[in-house]
Design a protein around this motif. Structure first.
Motif, PDB file in Angstrom:
ATOM      1  N   ARG A  79     -54.005   2.660  46.499  1.00  0.00           N
ATOM      2  CA  ARG A  79     -54.702   2.452  45.228  1.00  0.00           C
ATOM      3  C   ARG A  79     -53.716   2.155  44.104  1.00  0.00           C
ATOM      4  NH1 ARG A  79     -58.637   2.138  41.941  1.00  0.00           N
ATOM      5  NH2 ARG A  79     -58.984   3.560  40.188  1.00  0.00           N
ATOM      6  N   ALA A  80     -52.562   2.794  44.143  1.00  0.00           N
ATOM      7  CA  ALA A  80     -51.544   2.520  43.129  1.00  0.00           C
ATOM      8  C   ALA A  80     -51.165   1.041  43.154  1.00  0.00           C
ATOM      9  CB  ALA A  80     -50.315   3.395  43.365  1.00  0.00           C
ATOM     10  N   ASP A  81     -50.977   0.521  44.346  1.00  0.00           N
ATOM     11  CA  ASP A  81     -50.593  -0.879  44.458  1.00  0.00           C
ATOM     12  C   ASP A  81     -51.733  -1.797  44.023  1.00  0.00           C
ATOM     13  OD1 ASP A  81     -48.155  -0.018  45.382  1.00  0.00           O
ATOM     14  OD2 ASP A  81     -48.731  -0.129  47.492  1.00  0.00           O
ATOM     15  N   ALA A  82     -52.950  -1.413  44.376  1.00  0.00           N
ATOM     16  CA  ALA A  82     -54.104  -2.219  43.974  1.00  0.00           C
ATOM     17  C   ALA A  82     -54.226  -2.249  42.458  1.00  0.00           C
ATOM     18  CB  ALA A  82     -55.382  -1.648  44.596  1.00  0.00           C
ATOM     19  N   LEU A  83     -54.056  -1.101  41.830  1.00  0.00           N
ATOM     20  CA  LEU A  83     -54.132  -1.032  40.369  1.00  0.00           C
ATOM     21  C   LEU A  83     -53.032  -1.887  39.734  1.00  0.00           C
ATOM     22  CD1 LEU A  83     -54.875   2.775  39.897  1.00  0.00           C
ATOM     23  CD2 LEU A  83     -56.289   0.898  39.032  1.00  0.00           C
ATOM     24  N   ALA A  84     -51.870  -1.882  40.379  1.00  0.00           N
ATOM     25  CA  ALA A  84     -50.749  -2.655  39.844  1.00  0.00           C
ATOM     26  C   ALA A  84     -51.074  -4.148  39.836  1.00  0.00           C
ATOM     27  CB  ALA A  84     -49.493  -2.379  40.664  1.00  0.00           C
ATOM     28  N   MET A  85     -51.801  -4.586  40.868  1.00  0.00           N
ATOM     29  CA  MET A  85     -52.180  -6.000  40.946  1.00  0.00           C
ATOM     30  C   MET A  85     -53.271  -6.344  39.939  1.00  0.00           C
ATOM     31  SD  MET A  85     -50.262  -7.215  43.292  1.00  0.00           S
ATOM     32  CE  MET A  85     -49.172  -6.554  44.547  1.00  0.00           C
ATOM     33  N   ALA A  86     -54.147  -5.393  39.729  1.00  0.00           N
ATOM     34  CA  ALA A  86     -55.395  -5.711  39.033  1.00  0.00           C
ATOM     35  C   ALA A  86     -55.287  -5.781  37.521  1.00  0.00           C
ATOM     36  CB  ALA A  86     -56.461  -4.690  39.413  1.00  0.00           C
ATOM     37  N   GLY A  87     -54.478  -4.898  36.919  1.00  0.00           N
ATOM     38  CA  GLY A  87     -54.548  -4.847  35.463  1.00  0.00           C
ATOM     39  C   GLY A  87     -53.215  -4.627  34.792  1.00  0.00           C
ATOM     40  N   PRO A  88     -53.237  -4.439  33.491  1.00  0.00           N
ATOM     41  CA  PRO A  88     -52.029  -4.186  32.709  1.00  0.00           C
ATOM     42  C   PRO A  88     -51.297  -2.960  33.229  1.00  0.00           C
ATOM     43  CG  PRO A  88     -53.949  -4.472  31.281  1.00  0.00           C
ATOM     44  CD  PRO A  88     -54.456  -4.388  32.683  1.00  0.00           C
ATOM     45  N   SER A  89     -49.982  -2.986  33.154  1.00  0.00           N
ATOM     46  CA  SER A  89     -49.186  -1.934  33.774  1.00  0.00           C
ATOM     47  C   SER A  89     -49.437  -0.568  33.156  1.00  0.00           C
ATOM     48  CB  SER A  89     -47.701  -2.283  33.661  1.00  0.00           C
ATOM     49  OG  SER A  89     -47.342  -2.443  32.295  1.00  0.00           O
ATOM     50  N   ASP A  90     -49.675  -0.507  31.850  1.00  0.00           N
ATOM     51  CA  ASP A  90     -49.876   0.800  31.242  1.00  0.00           C
ATOM     52  C   ASP A  90     -51.224   1.395  31.657  1.00  0.00           C
ATOM     53  OD1 ASP A  90     -51.159  -1.174  29.862  1.00  0.00           O
ATOM     54  OD2 ASP A  90     -50.662  -0.429  27.862  1.00  0.00           O
ATOM     55  N   GLN A  91     -52.237   0.541  31.670  1.00  0.00           N
ATOM     56  CA  GLN A  91     -53.549   1.048  32.084  1.00  0.00           C
ATOM     57  C   GLN A  91     -53.573   1.426  33.553  1.00  0.00           C
ATOM     58  OE1 GLN A  91     -56.866  -1.418  30.837  1.00  0.00           O
ATOM     59  NE2 GLN A  91     -55.938  -1.761  28.814  1.00  0.00           N
ATOM     60  N   ALA A  92     -52.857   0.652  34.360  1.00  0.00           N
ATOM     61  CA  ALA A  92     -52.786   0.970  35.786  1.00  0.00           C
ATOM     62  C   ALA A  92     -52.168   2.343  35.992  1.00  0.00           C
ATOM     63  CB  ALA A  92     -51.966  -0.094  36.515  1.00  0.00           C
ATOM     64  N   LEU A  93     -51.088   2.597  35.278  1.00  0.00           N
ATOM     65  CA  LEU A  93     -50.393   3.871  35.424  1.00  0.00           C
ATOM     66  C   LEU A  93     -51.306   5.039  35.056  1.00  0.00           C
ATOM     67  CD1 LEU A  93     -47.865   5.497  35.990  1.00  0.00           C
ATOM     68  CD2 LEU A  93     -47.049   4.967  33.677  1.00  0.00           C
ATOM     69  N   VAL A  94     -51.960   4.915  33.934  1.00  0.00           N
ATOM     70  CA  VAL A  94     -52.801   6.028  33.479  1.00  0.00           C
ATOM     71  C   VAL A  94     -54.020   6.203  34.379  1.00  0.00           C
ATOM     72  CG1 VAL A  94     -54.201   6.897  31.598  1.00  0.00           C
ATOM     73  CG2 VAL A  94     -52.000   5.854  31.119  1.00  0.00           C
ATOM     74  N   ALA A  95     -54.583   5.109  34.820  1.00  0.00           N
ATOM     75  CA  ALA A  95     -55.736   5.224  35.726  1.00  0.00           C
ATOM     76  C   ALA A  95     -55.337   5.947  37.005  1.00  0.00           C
ATOM     77  CB  ALA A  95     -56.277   3.832  36.050  1.00  0.00           C
ATOM     78  N   TRP A  96     -54.141   5.637  37.471  1.00  0.00           N
ATOM     79  CA  TRP A  96     -53.666   6.281  38.705  1.00  0.00           C
ATOM     80  C   TRP A  96     -53.423   7.775  38.479  1.00  0.00           C
ATOM     81  CZ3 TRP A  96     -48.843   8.189  40.740  1.00  0.00           C
ATOM     82  CH2 TRP A  96     -48.835   8.317  42.129  1.00  0.00           C
ATOM     83  N   LEU A  97     -52.852   8.118  37.349  1.00  0.00           N
ATOM     84  CA  LEU A  97     -52.661   9.540  37.032  1.00  0.00           C
ATOM     85  C   LEU A  97     -54.002  10.265  37.044  1.00  0.00           C
ATOM     86  CD1 LEU A  97     -50.006   9.533  34.163  1.00  0.00           C
ATOM     87  CD2 LEU A  97     -49.687   9.735  36.620  1.00  0.00           C
ATOM     88  N   ARG A  98     -54.989   9.632  36.463  1.00  0.00           N
ATOM     89  CA  ARG A  98     -56.326  10.237  36.468  1.00  0.00           C
ATOM     90  C   ARG A  98     -56.829  10.442  37.894  1.00  0.00           C
ATOM     91  NH1 ARG A  98     -58.557  10.600  31.450  1.00  0.00           N
ATOM     92  NH2 ARG A  98     -58.010   8.971  29.971  1.00  0.00           N
ATOM     93  N   ASP A  99     -56.616   9.456  38.724  1.00  0.00           N
ATOM     94  CA  ASP A  99     -57.071   9.556  40.118  1.00  0.00           C
ATOM     95  C   ASP A  99     -56.426  10.748  40.819  1.00  0.00           C
ATOM     96  OD1 ASP A  99     -58.670   7.406  39.842  1.00  0.00           O
ATOM     97  OD2 ASP A  99     -57.371   5.990  40.879  1.00  0.00           O
ATOM     98  N   ILE A 100     -55.121  10.853  40.661  1.00  0.00           N
ATOM     99  CA  ILE A 100     -54.417  11.936  41.343  1.00  0.00           C
ATOM    100  C   ILE A 100     -54.897  13.286  40.856  1.00  0.00           C
ATOM    101  CG2 ILE A 100     -52.224  13.104  41.632  1.00  0.00           C
ATOM    102  CD1 ILE A 100     -50.998  10.805  42.295  1.00  0.00           C
ATOM    103  N   ILE A 101     -54.986  13.428  39.556  1.00  0.00           N
ATOM    104  CA  ILE A 101     -55.383  14.722  39.010  1.00  0.00           C
ATOM    105  C   ILE A 101     -56.825  15.031  39.407  1.00  0.00           C
ATOM    106  CG2 ILE A 101     -55.753  15.989  36.864  1.00  0.00           C
ATOM    107  CD1 ILE A 101     -53.263  14.509  35.809  1.00  0.00           C
ATOM    108  N   GLY A 102     -57.643  13.998  39.456  1.00  0.00           N
ATOM    109  CA  GLY A 102     -59.011  14.201  39.939  1.00  0.00           C
ATOM    110  C   GLY A 102     -59.028  14.671  41.384  1.00  0.00           C
ATOM    111  N   PHE A 103     -58.170  14.075  42.176  1.00  0.00           N
ATOM    112  CA  PHE A 103     -58.096  14.469  43.584  1.00  0.00           C
ATOM    113  C   PHE A 103     -57.675  15.923  43.732  1.00  0.00           C
ATOM    114  CE2 PHE A 103     -55.484  15.199  47.323  1.00  0.00           C
ATOM    115  CZ  PHE A 103     -56.382  14.886  48.329  1.00  0.00           C
TER     116      PHE A 103
END
Lengths: 203, 203
Positions: free
Chosen positions: B68-92
């Motif tokens: 998912r980290a790699d997918a986010l990196a492809m899909a959007g701006p780097s800052d938003q990707a990073l924060v979205a991924w942090l949210r995912d992990i903490i949610g998990f």
DNA sequence: ACCTGAACACCGTTCAAGT
DNA sequence: ACCTGAACACCGTTCAAGT
């Protein structure tokens, strides 16, 4: 309190102090009684819960930290006072592993023996924070409860061996975010603050 | 693996999944064996350590988070990707209490069964962070290890009931500090970044 | 090859019995 | 009043004995 009871009480605290330094907040109560040369029931008589034992152990230290907060507030700039106090607390918890985590659990439980200690500490921090905020040196969008949680998180991080090498760095990261963030709300000359943004806070 | 062994293995994992959701990383192994209707020795045969059990349980989830980290990196701006991924992990980790804390303990221990999972996760985060840093959207003075520690601290905070109400707010605080701090090192127009300083990050 | 459960060494907590 | 320690209900971990 009878003289023999008093002797047991003191002896238990003495032993518990060492045990906390070694094992942290999840020290073995059985072990404390054993080391104190006292029956297990005697420990429970004096300290009906683990919180009660820790409270007796920490009360004076926490009062000291609260007093120190006020002393720092008198002595120096509000931002430096705040950060110096954060360092003090985190340094303290370093030799009292898990205590702050336990307090996070107790802070909303008025029945906990640790409750008033939590509130004392949180209030002292809240005063320091409020002063820094009034002077425009700290973010406006955090309060004492947030600060307490941040302290707990930083203290927790320092307890993790794998983060130990980064603990100072991460502390600086959080501290600088705490201090440099509030410039939007208060009218300080933007340049002096923004030149500092991004740099870790330095003592 | 013999057919009956395979059946026990699967059954143990199934039961352990539920137990982790209920009790977190310090689930009772005895209880798992009991619920699985299996002897205690059978559990230890398949999973010689608690880490081994959790590793079997988490491997696919962690691979998913890395992907998912790699997918986010492809899909959007780097800052938003990073924060979205942090949210995912903490949610998990929200449904896997204490797991990230355990990983903090295992990340430097190559002998731990959880080691490679730790490294996988840390590397995925490091890639996202590096990309944001290359674009000048994240502080330069943090690396993947720092990020991993910050994630763990935020996840720990979310596990504390007394901080639950502030968890989102404190996440935003850290995330905004992570993203807005690096402007000193890279040549972005200072005004656009500094106008954002102090505001919590917004999705 | 695999499974079982007793055995061991620990916990926290309570409480009847002693002084 | 105060103290003691056995008793109870839990752990994690190991290992001899079984199939």
């Amino acid at each position: 309190m009878r003289a023999d009871a008093k002797k047991n009480f003191d002896r238990l605290l003495e032993v518990a102090q060492d045990a906390v330094a070694e094992q942290g907040a999840d020290l073995s109560l059985r072990d404390v009684a054993r080391r104190a040369g006292v029956g297990l029931g005697t420990l429970y008589r004096h300290f009906p819960t683990r919180e009660a034992l820790l409270e007796a152990l920490l009360r004076s230290s926490f009062e000291g930290l609260a007093t120190r907060a006020d002393a720092l507030a008198m002595a120096g700039p509000s931002d430096q006072a705040l950060v110096a106090w954060l360092r003090d607390i985190i340094g303290f918890t370093h030799s009292h592993r898990g205590v702050l985590a336990l307090m996070m659990g107790a802070i909303e439980d008025e029945a906990s023996a640790l409750h008033s200690s939590c509130v004392t500490l949180r209030s002292a921090g809240a005063r320091l924070l409020a002063r820094a905020q009034r002077e425009g040196k700290a973010r406006q969008d955090l309060d004492g409860t947030d600060l307490f949680a941040l302290i707990a998180a930083l203290a927790w991080l320092r307890e993790q061996p794998s983060a130990a090498a980064r603990a100072d760095h991460l502390f600086s990261f959080v501290a600088s975010a705490l201090l440099t963030g509030g410039l939007g709300g208060v009218g300080l000359p933007g340049s002096s603050e923004s030149s500092r943004a991004g740099k870790p806070f330095e003592r």
